[in-house]
Structure formats: structure tokens, C-alpha cells
Design a protein around this motif. Structure first.
Motif, PDB file in Angstrom:
ATOM      1  N   THR A 248      13.790   3.179   2.222  1.00 27.03           N
ATOM      2  CA  THR A 248      13.051   3.385   0.958  1.00 27.03           C
ATOM      3  C   THR A 248      12.497   1.910   0.417  1.00 27.03           C
ATOM      4  O   THR A 248      11.254   2.198   0.119  1.00 27.03           O
ATOM      5  N   ALA A 249      13.331   0.944   0.261  1.00 29.22           N
ATOM      6  CA  ALA A 249      12.612  -0.357  -0.196  1.00 29.22           C
ATOM      7  C   ALA A 249      11.600  -1.050   0.703  1.00 29.22           C
ATOM      8  O   ALA A 249      10.697  -1.139   0.104  1.00 29.22           O
ATOM      9  N   HIS A 250      11.848  -0.710   2.075  1.00 31.17           N
ATOM     10  CA  HIS A 250      10.768  -1.330   2.971  1.00 31.17           C
ATOM     11  C   HIS A 250       9.416  -0.251   2.909  1.00 31.17           C
ATOM     12  O   HIS A 250       8.273  -0.837   3.059  1.00 31.17           O
ATOM     13  N   LEU A 251       9.597   0.801   2.518  1.00 29.33           N
ATOM     14  CA  LEU A 251       8.641   1.952   2.601  1.00 29.33           C
ATOM     15  C   LEU A 251       7.815   1.779   1.472  1.00 29.33           C
ATOM     16  O   LEU A 251       6.598   1.922   1.356  1.00 29.33           O
ATOM     17  N   ASP A 252       8.420   1.253   0.259  1.00 33.98           N
ATOM     18  CA  ASP A 252       7.609   1.126  -0.985  1.00 33.98           C
ATOM     19  C   ASP A 252       6.650  -0.240  -0.799  1.00 33.98           C
ATOM     20  O   ASP A 252       5.720  -0.288  -1.354  1.00 33.98           O
ATOM     21  N   ALA A 253       7.340  -1.050   0.000  1.00 37.87           N
ATOM     22  CA  ALA A 253       6.604  -2.437   0.095  1.00 37.87           C
ATOM     23  C   ALA A 253       5.470  -2.078   0.843  1.00 37.87           C
ATOM     24  O   ALA A 253       4.270  -2.688   0.625  1.00 37.87           O
ATOM     25  N   LEU A 254       5.639  -1.200   1.884  1.00 39.99           N
ATOM     26  CA  LEU A 254       4.186  -0.836   2.708  1.00 39.99           C
ATOM     27  C   LEU A 254       3.394  -0.035   1.956  1.00 39.99           C
ATOM     28  O   LEU A 254       2.118  -0.180   1.839  1.00 39.99           O
ATOM     29  N   THR A 255       3.787   0.895   0.956  1.00 40.46           N
ATOM     30  CA  THR A 255       2.857   1.442   0.224  1.00 40.46           C
ATOM     31  C   THR A 255       2.073   0.754  -0.649  1.00 40.46           C
ATOM     32  O   THR A 255       0.758   0.837  -0.932  1.00 40.46           O
ATOM     33  N   GLN A 256       2.805  -0.331  -1.104  1.00 33.02           N
ATOM     34  CA  GLN A 256       1.758  -1.297  -2.058  1.00 33.02           C
ATOM     35  C   GLN A 256       1.015  -1.944  -1.128  1.00 33.02           C
ATOM     36  O   GLN A 256      -0.184  -2.116  -1.681  1.00 33.02           O
ATOM     37  N   VAL A 257       1.260  -2.419  -0.032  1.00 31.72           N
ATOM     38  CA  VAL A 257       0.210  -3.145   0.645  1.00 31.72           C
ATOM     39  C   VAL A 257      -1.001  -2.118   0.938  1.00 31.72           C
ATOM     40  O   VAL A 257      -2.026  -2.383   1.153  1.00 31.72           O
ATOM     41  N   LEU A 258      -0.723  -0.816   1.326  1.00 30.28           N
ATOM     42  CA  LEU A 258      -1.662   0.025   1.845  1.00 30.28           C
ATOM     43  C   LEU A 258      -2.635   0.427   0.522  1.00 30.28           C
ATOM     44  O   LEU A 258      -3.868   0.561   0.593  1.00 30.28           O
ATOM     45  N   ALA A 259      -1.782   0.466  -0.655  1.00 25.20           N
ATOM     46  CA  ALA A 259      -2.818   0.696  -1.861  1.00 25.20           C
ATOM     47  C   ALA A 259      -3.444  -0.511  -1.990  1.00 25.20           C
ATOM     48  O   ALA A 259      -4.857  -0.328  -2.536  1.00 25.20           O
ATOM     49  N   ARG A 260      -3.085  -1.688  -1.920  1.00 25.91           N
ATOM     50  CA  ARG A 260      -4.004  -2.988  -2.135  1.00 25.91           C
ATOM     51  C   ARG A 260      -5.104  -3.057  -1.071  1.00 25.91           C
ATOM     52  O   ARG A 260      -6.493  -3.401  -1.706  1.00 25.91           O
ATOM     53  N   LEU A 261      -4.978  -2.630   0.129  1.00 29.18           N
ATOM     54  CA  LEU A 261      -6.028  -2.634   1.051  1.00 29.18           C
ATOM     55  C   LEU A 261      -7.052  -1.423   0.679  1.00 29.18           C
ATOM     56  O   LEU A 261      -8.290  -1.679   0.918  1.00 29.18           O
ATOM     57  N   ARG A 262      -6.448  -0.243   0.368  1.00 32.15           N
ATOM     58  CA  ARG A 262      -7.547   0.613  -0.268  1.00 32.15           C
ATOM     59  C   ARG A 262      -8.288   0.288  -1.238  1.00 32.15           C
ATOM     60  O   ARG A 262      -9.392   0.532  -1.461  1.00 32.15           O
ATOM     61  N   SER A 263      -7.645  -0.393  -2.323  1.00 29.69           N
ATOM     62  CA  SER A 263      -8.532  -0.914  -3.456  1.00 29.69           C
ATOM     63  C   SER A 263      -9.693  -2.009  -3.071  1.00 29.69           C
ATOM     64  O   SER A 263     -10.673  -2.313  -3.497  1.00 29.69           O
ATOM     65  N   GLN A 264      -9.181  -2.940  -2.241  1.00 29.23           N
ATOM     66  CA  GLN A 264     -10.172  -3.993  -1.412  1.00 29.23           C
ATOM     67  C   GLN A 264     -11.242  -3.318  -0.830  1.00 29.23           C
ATOM     68  O   GLN A 264     -12.432  -3.664  -0.738  1.00 29.23           O
TER      69      GLN A 264
END
Lengths: 300, 300
Positions: A248-264
Motif C-alpha cells: 500500500t505504501a508503494h502504491l500510494d507513492a506511485l499514485t502520487q507520481v501518476l497524479a503529478r504527471l497527469r497535472s504536468q
């Protein structure tokens, strides 16, 4: 002369039995499997010399016991094995993908952790499973982790390590917690993501179409990326369940990166996006042994 | 006798030149590349017979022009090529991974879409690039999409399709919009996710460690899953930029699935999680040609 009992005659147990006997580190292999069909198939394929009538008989006849069953049942099967009281000279090891949950489960069931139990995990696998998938070369050049606890006998660790080395594996020692955090990152998260990705793809497939229009769009990159999504879902559910915290911890980290790419992407910040991709690429190349700066641009 | 001008002598252009000449569908290859080093390397490797002094010279000498440059510059380079006024007998095609953005860019630049331009995209690639990565067999058994517009001449499409067939590819026709939505799903999203995943892994690497402790945890599944994250970041930034609409839509769908799995894990609904994984696995197996129900359980 060493007799091995392999409990669970599938991909991992079957491959180990084949390899240890070829290496000569094991002279005789007894098999036990909850599935009578799997056990018969393992005998037919020469993976095991004999089928144990039951687990007690198998344990009594063996010097070494390898419990190679799905993660979710490993603690219970180990407890069964120790319930038949292996002699102090016997060693027992498992191959489950998650170590802390199995160790804790066994300690809870027995009230103590036997010194002859060695928690182990070979970093090998396949999207195929069962005795038919067993391969004598599965562990060649493979890393195997052993994660001894304070109770674990050093002699037992050395004996199990020697068996793994005999089949061509490199043996490494780690704490169970460290091992679980690392495999959550390098193995469990990729499997979860590959399944999730194929779950998205599934929405775009033509139901029951043998020649789906999507097929020609699935190039070599797609096939590499998705291969692990062909793995057994019941097995991976158990692994995720047993290692939910780190996953779960790593999944959350990935979700954060994906959200950042999405916003970029949404706000036209493609220089920033490229910088993120470049960090990922450098990490890939550093882990794949490639020089991060090699490669040439051949483009007008 | 057909003379091919390949603009961009990297992986795609270089491989096509090698394969078309071996097939005999092209007798002579002229190369042009913005990078003098790449062009020299392409000559040294026998990929091109001659280097064009400039793009105008190259276009004048060629029967067929392949513009194999990064997605972001494809429209501009195509416009340059058509600025030198290819004769009606000449055909020009590109290999960009995104079709609509390139077609729209070219139409905007020229005020019209030349009938001799055939939008094309071979479903082949590698995480390596440059003339050194070019391979005569890259397009064997590969799917190539052509996405003609209303202005596109049917004869030009047939000529370009014939060239691709000559190098062993299967040619398929699609609308540009359909093609872009499909590759966003099967190729662009996986690349973005593999980079994002490696971006997470990067946080756990020891900086500048040649023998990172994470390395033994990176098994075969990890290597398959991450291979595409070794691709050129500048190239993939351009592809995502050119295809942002479809990529974002699929990315949002994936984020939703990941959030659902996350919530199933957090609330102990592992039966539901397993059902999701199973849907993904069935989709994988249906696309990989495997029987979704094959495989045996070999586990106690």
C-alpha cells in the motif's frame, strides 16, 4: 544421502526438486501435494520419486522439507510439518514471497519459532504454474533470500543456503521486514499495476473475439510490460494480502507520481514531465547495468 | 529502380533502409540527419549509400521519402520536404507514433494535405536508439498502420504499403483518431506507467552505488515490466505531448482502478481484489493467445 520432502509440487517446489537431484545435493525426492492430480503429474514427470501417503509419513522419511505452497497457506502447512515433530537434525524451509506474515503466523500457531525453520524466498517465478511449468534451470543465477529470526539455528541456515547454492542460486541474507519492503517495491507493486493496467485494457476488448482489433496494437513493449499479468490471480491476491502494508505504501507513492504527471500534461508543463521520465530512465538503467548516458540520437 | 531518402537515420529509419535494400524494394538509399554524427555513423554501418548535402538535394534525388524523426518534429520536417515540391510521382511517408497531431500540424503548415503523403506507424521499437540500434529484422512480423486522410492518394497508400510488406510487415489501415486512441492504451500509457514506477523505485536507490542493495530484488518480472522505461525520455515526452487527450483519458481510467484496488486492500475485501486481478489476467491471456483457463494448481 539426503532425502527431500517437497510439499507443493508446482513450479517452485518441482523446479527445486529437479535441480537439487541433478546437482546431487539430494538423492531422493518425496512429494506431497494437496492436489492428487498435481502429485500424479509430478510423479509422471519424474519430479518426485515417490508420493507420500500423508504429510506425517513424508516428514518422517525426509532429512530436509521444502514447503512450496501459496503464501496464504505457508504458515499453516509449516505448523502441520512441525506438528509431526521433525528431529533436531531435520531442517524445514519455505519459499513464500512474503516473510514477516509467514514467520508471525507460524510463531502464533506454535507459540514459538522452531530453530530448524529457515524462512527463504527464491526470486524466481513465471506466469506459468503447476508441475508442468517446473524447470530444472529455474534457479540458475537466481537470488534467494534467507531471513533468519533470532530463534533460527545458524547451522540450519547454512544447510538450506548450501542446497540453494547447489542449484545455482546466489544466497543473500536480509531481515524479514527489509525483504518484504523490497519485494513489495520490485515485485508486488509491478504485479498489481500490470493487473490493473490489463483491467483497463479489458474494457476495450471485444468480448469473445478470437481476433480482437486491439491485437495488432499490442507490440513487444506491451507484451513485456504485461507478461506478469498472466500470473495466477489467487496466488497474487494472497501475496498482496500478506504484505499489504508495504504494498500500500508503494502504491500510494506511485499514485502520487501518476497524479503529478497527469497535472504536468494538463497544464502543458512538458519540460517537467520529461525531467520526471528522465529520472525514471536513469533508475532503470542503473538497475539494468546499462550506462545511463549511452545511446545516440539519430533524428532530424 | 527506387531511390529512398530516409530523413532521420536512427532506429526506425535505419532499420527500414537496411531491410528495404535487402528485400530489393529499394535500390539506393540516401540519408539525411540533423545530427552529422548520426549520418556519418549510418554511412559507416552501410545503412545509407550516400549522405544528402541538404534536405532539398535529398528530396530531388529520391522516389520515396521516409521521414523517421521524433514525433514532435515530424510535421515540420514533412512540411520542409513538401516545400521542396516533390513531383507527383514521389511518395512521402512518416513513422511517427501519433498520427492526428502530425497530420493536423502538416495541414496547418501547408494549408492543405498533399495527396502524396501517407501517414504511417510501424508498431516496432526498442529502448535503444540511433543508427547503432538499427536492425535489418526490426519489422519482420510487425504490424504497420497507415492512416490515410480524404486527401491521400490510394496509389500512394498502395506504394507505401508495398514497401512495408517488402520488409516483412503486415499493413493495416485505420483512422488516425482510432489509431491514436489504441496506441495511447497499448503503448503510451504503459510507457508512462513504467517511467512513473521507476520514478518511485529511484527514491529507494542508493545514489551512485554501482552495486545497489535493491539489485538482487529485481527479478525477471521486474526486468520485463520496466524494460520500456529505458526508452528515450525526450522521445516519449513528445509522444505524450502529441497524444495528450487519449493518454490522459486512459491514465484516468488506470488511476481509478488503482484507487479501487487500494480501497479493497485497506478494507480487507480480498475476494473482490482477486476478482479484479482475474479480469486483468483473462484480458492478458486473451491478447497473448493463451487459453485463459489453462494452467494447473500445484500447491498444497
Amino acid at each position: 544421502v539426503t532425502t527431500l520432502l517437497v510439499v507443493g509440487t508446482g513450479l517452485i517446489g518441482g523446479s527445486f526438486a529437479l535441480a537439487a537431484r541433478r546437482a546431487g545435493s539430494v538423492a531422493r525426492v518425496i512429494g506431497f501435494d494437496r492436489s492428487a492430480a498435481a502429485l500424479t503429474e509430478a510423479q509422471r514427470r519424474g519430479i518426485v520419486d515417490a508420493a507420500a501417503a500423508d504429510l506425517a509419513d513424508g516428514v518422517a522419511a525426509a532429512d530436509v522439507v521444502f514447503v512450496a505452497v501459496p503464501t496464504g497457506s505457508t504458515g499453516a502447512v509449516l505448523a502441520d510439518v512441525f506438528g509431526f515433530g521433525p528431529a533436531p537434525s531435520q531442517v524445514v524451509f519455505d519459499g513464500a514471497s512474503v516473510k514477516r506474515a509467514v514467520i508471525d503466523d507460524l510463531r502464533r500457531r506454535l507459540g514459538t519459532l522452531p530453530s530448524g525453520y529457515v524462512p527463504a524466498h527464491p526470486m524466481a517465478g513465471s506466469e506459468r504454474h503447476g508441475p508442468a511449468a517446473a524447470s530444472v534451470d529455474l534457479f540458475a543465477d537466481c537470488d534467494v533470500f534467507v531471513t533468519p529470526e533470532p530463534e533460527t539455528s545458524a547451522a540450519a541456515v547454512e544447510r538450506v543456503a548450501g542446497l540453494w547454492r547447489s542449484v545455482g542460486a546466489r544466497v543473500r541474507e536480509a531481515s524479514g521486514a527489509n525483504h518484504d519492503a523490497m519485494v513489495a517495491l520490485t515485485s508486488h507493486l509491478p504485479h498489481l499495476v500490470a493487473y490493473a493496467y490489463m483491467r483497463v485494457v479489458a474494457e476495450h476488448l471485444m468480448p469473445d473475439s478470437p481476433d480482437d482489433p486491439l491485437l495488432p496494437y499490442a507490440g513487444p513493449g506491451f507484451r513485456d510490460f504485461t507478461r506478469i499479468a498472466g500470473s495466477d490471480a489467487a496466488m497474487w491476491r494472497q501475496i498482496v494480502e500478506a504484505n499489504r502494508g508495504p504494498v500500500t505504501a508503494h502504491l500510494d507513492a506511485l499514485t502520487q507520481v501518476l497524479a503529478r504527471l497527469r497535472s504536468q500534461i494538463a497544464s502543458d508543463r512538458f519540460d517537467e514531465l520529461q525531467a520526471e521520465l528522465e529520472v525514471g530512465r536513469r533508475a532503470y538503467r542503473s538497475l539494468s547495468g546499462a550506462d545511463a548516458n549511452s545511446g545516440e540520437e539519430g533524428a532530424t
